[in-house]
Design a protein around this motif. Sequence first.
Motif, PDB file in Angstrom:
ATOM      1  N   LYS A  49       0.829  -1.209   0.000  1.00  0.00           N
ATOM      2  CA  LYS A  49       0.000   0.000   0.000  1.00  0.00           C
ATOM      3  C   LYS A  49       0.867   1.263   0.000  1.00  0.00           C
ATOM      4  O   LYS A  49       0.444   2.305  -0.493  1.00  0.00           O
ATOM      5  N   LYS A  50       2.085   1.144   0.526  1.00  0.00           N
ATOM      6  CA  LYS A  50       2.978   2.303   0.536  1.00  0.00           C
ATOM      7  C   LYS A  50       3.394   2.706  -0.876  1.00  0.00           C
ATOM      8  O   LYS A  50       3.817   3.838  -1.098  1.00  0.00           O
ATOM      9  N   ALA A  51       3.276   1.773  -1.820  1.00  0.00           N
ATOM     10  CA  ALA A  51       3.609   2.086  -3.206  1.00  0.00           C
ATOM     11  C   ALA A  51       2.687   3.165  -3.760  1.00  0.00           C
ATOM     12  O   ALA A  51       3.104   3.980  -4.587  1.00  0.00           O
ATOM     13  N   VAL A  52       1.442   3.178  -3.310  1.00  0.00           N
ATOM     14  CA  VAL A  52       0.486   4.192  -3.775  1.00  0.00           C
ATOM     15  C   VAL A  52       0.933   5.575  -3.322  1.00  0.00           C
ATOM     16  O   VAL A  52       0.998   6.525  -4.109  1.00  0.00           O
ATOM     17  N   GLU A  53       1.257   5.702  -2.048  1.00  0.00           N
ATOM     18  CA  GLU A  53       1.717   6.980  -1.511  1.00  0.00           C
ATOM     19  C   GLU A  53       3.012   7.423  -2.201  1.00  0.00           C
ATOM     20  O   GLU A  53       3.170   8.600  -2.571  1.00  0.00           O
ATOM     21  N   ALA A  54       3.934   6.486  -2.396  1.00  0.00           N
ATOM     22  CA  ALA A  54       5.205   6.809  -3.041  1.00  0.00           C
ATOM     23  C   ALA A  54       4.997   7.228  -4.494  1.00  0.00           C
ATOM     24  O   ALA A  54       5.717   8.098  -5.002  1.00  0.00           O
ATOM     25  N   TYR A  55       4.045   6.624  -5.157  1.00  0.00           N
ATOM     26  CA  TYR A  55       3.750   6.964  -6.548  1.00  0.00           C
ATOM     27  C   TYR A  55       3.352   8.432  -6.664  1.00  0.00           C
ATOM     28  O   TYR A  55       3.884   9.173  -7.497  1.00  0.00           O
ATOM     29  N   PHE A  56       2.425   8.860  -5.826  1.00  0.00           N
ATOM     30  CA  PHE A  56       1.956  10.253  -5.885  1.00  0.00           C
ATOM     31  C   PHE A  56       3.021  11.225  -5.372  1.00  0.00           C
ATOM     32  O   PHE A  56       3.249  12.274  -5.976  1.00  0.00           O
ATOM     33  N   ASN A  57       3.657  10.894  -4.281  1.00  0.00           N
ATOM     34  CA  ASN A  57       4.673  11.803  -3.721  1.00  0.00           C
ATOM     35  C   ASN A  57       5.868  11.949  -4.652  1.00  0.00           C
ATOM     36  O   ASN A  57       6.405  13.043  -4.841  1.00  0.00           O
ATOM     37  N   GLY A  58       6.293  10.834  -5.245  1.00  0.00           N
ATOM     38  CA  GLY A  58       7.431  10.881  -6.149  1.00  0.00           C
ATOM     39  C   GLY A  58       7.138  11.677  -7.410  1.00  0.00           C
ATOM     40  O   GLY A  58       7.967  12.447  -7.894  1.00  0.00           O
ATOM     41  N   GLY A  59       5.940  11.508  -7.946  1.00  0.00           N
ATOM     42  CA  GLY A  59       5.555  12.274  -9.127  1.00  0.00           C
ATOM     43  C   GLY A  59       5.500  13.760  -8.841  1.00  0.00           C
ATOM     44  O   GLY A  59       5.940  14.580  -9.657  1.00  0.00           O
ATOM     45  N   GLU A  60       4.960  14.109  -7.687  1.00  0.00           N
ATOM     46  CA  GLU A  60       4.884  15.522  -7.307  1.00  0.00           C
ATOM     47  C   GLU A  60       6.274  16.119  -7.125  1.00  0.00           C
ATOM     48  O   GLU A  60       6.552  17.246  -7.583  1.00  0.00           O
ATOM     49  N   ASP A  61       7.171  15.376  -6.488  1.00  0.00           N
ATOM     50  CA  ASP A  61       8.534  15.864  -6.284  1.00  0.00           C
ATOM     51  C   ASP A  61       9.228  16.107  -7.623  1.00  0.00           C
ATOM     52  O   ASP A  61       9.899  17.129  -7.811  1.00  0.00           O
ATOM     53  N   CYS A  62       9.072  15.188  -8.570  1.00  0.00           N
ATOM     54  CA  CYS A  62       9.703  15.345  -9.879  1.00  0.00           C
ATOM     55  C   CYS A  62       9.128  16.543 -10.626  1.00  0.00           C
ATOM     56  O   CYS A  62       9.866  17.300 -11.267  1.00  0.00           O
ATOM     57  N   ALA A  63       7.804  16.715 -10.560  1.00  0.00           N
ATOM     58  CA  ALA A  63       7.171  17.841 -11.247  1.00  0.00           C
ATOM     59  C   ALA A  63       7.638  19.165 -10.657  1.00  0.00           C
ATOM     60  O   ALA A  63       7.936  20.118 -11.400  1.00  0.00           O
ATOM     61  N   ASN A  64       7.701  19.247  -9.349  1.00  0.00           N
ATOM     62  CA  ASN A  64       8.169  20.474  -8.703  1.00  0.00           C
ATOM     63  C   ASN A  64       9.635  20.756  -9.035  1.00  0.00           C
ATOM     64  O   ASN A  64      10.027  21.907  -9.280  1.00  0.00           O
ATOM     65  N   ARG A  65      10.441  19.713  -9.048  1.00  0.00           N
ATOM     66  CA  ARG A  65      11.864  19.869  -9.365  1.00  0.00           C
ATOM     67  C   ARG A  65      12.036  20.356 -10.811  1.00  0.00           C
ATOM     68  O   ARG A  65      12.846  21.245 -11.093  1.00  0.00           O
TER      69      ARG A  65
END
Length: 263
Positions: A49-65
């Motif tokens: 289930k942590k993969a779901v959270e990591a998916y969204f958080n990681g995508g947001e971090d990349c977009a912001n970067r």
Amino acid sequence: MDIDIPGLLLATETMAQSIAMTKGVSPRISKDDMLFDFLVRAVFTTDQKKAVEAYFNGGEDCANRFAALVHEYFPSGPKNVLEFASGYGRVTRYARKVLPRTEWMCSDIHPQAIAFLSDELGMPGAVSSTDPARWSIATSFDVVFALSFFSHTPDKTFAAWVARLFSAVAPGGLLIFTTHGAVSLAHMRANGRQDEFDHRGYYWNSNSDQRDLNPEEYGTSAVTLPYVQSAVAPLNGAELIRFQQGFWWGHQDLYVVRKPKVA
């Protein structure tokens, strides 16, 4: 390992909706998304289930970067962006949030990914190719962005893809991409692999996070700065204006190549 990805997505649907609502993006994750599949199978093996959270958080971090990076060169934001090897929209879903005045287009090898981006995210896209000579796009872009594409590109097509993507850059625009480099290779050795660059500054193995692609065309590569410089050098007017080791995720190297403005 046999994992029911559709079942996992159904079981975590409410969780995904809650996370996506706080971030202001679509909650949908495709059952065919191999990046999500990789997070489930290889990263969060004991708590999927942590993969779901990591998916969204990681995508947001990349977009912001990415948005912060392009604003260094386009203070008002670029007119348009091409995201190459965009996958199923882990980063793309944040496009309108981080660059609201920028037109965004995607390209990916998977036709079903382009369909998902269009149907679920309302994002235009075009199917790419394993052969750079067979890929083209009618529009030119202020920024062509390839995140973790060249970290999987074989030597036989590496320079050709740099040239082909650079051809889609508008005058005065940028090609921005990442690669595995020395830091990444050090991580691989720390995990027990005996990995070294060859005499050209290139490394390859046939493993990747995309189980559905030919491992001879999409595996794991790592390159040195001189190797990339040799790929950029033949391009008319191309100027490698930035190299930053370990810029992305603390291990992938950043390259920014500028195309000269029309005189």
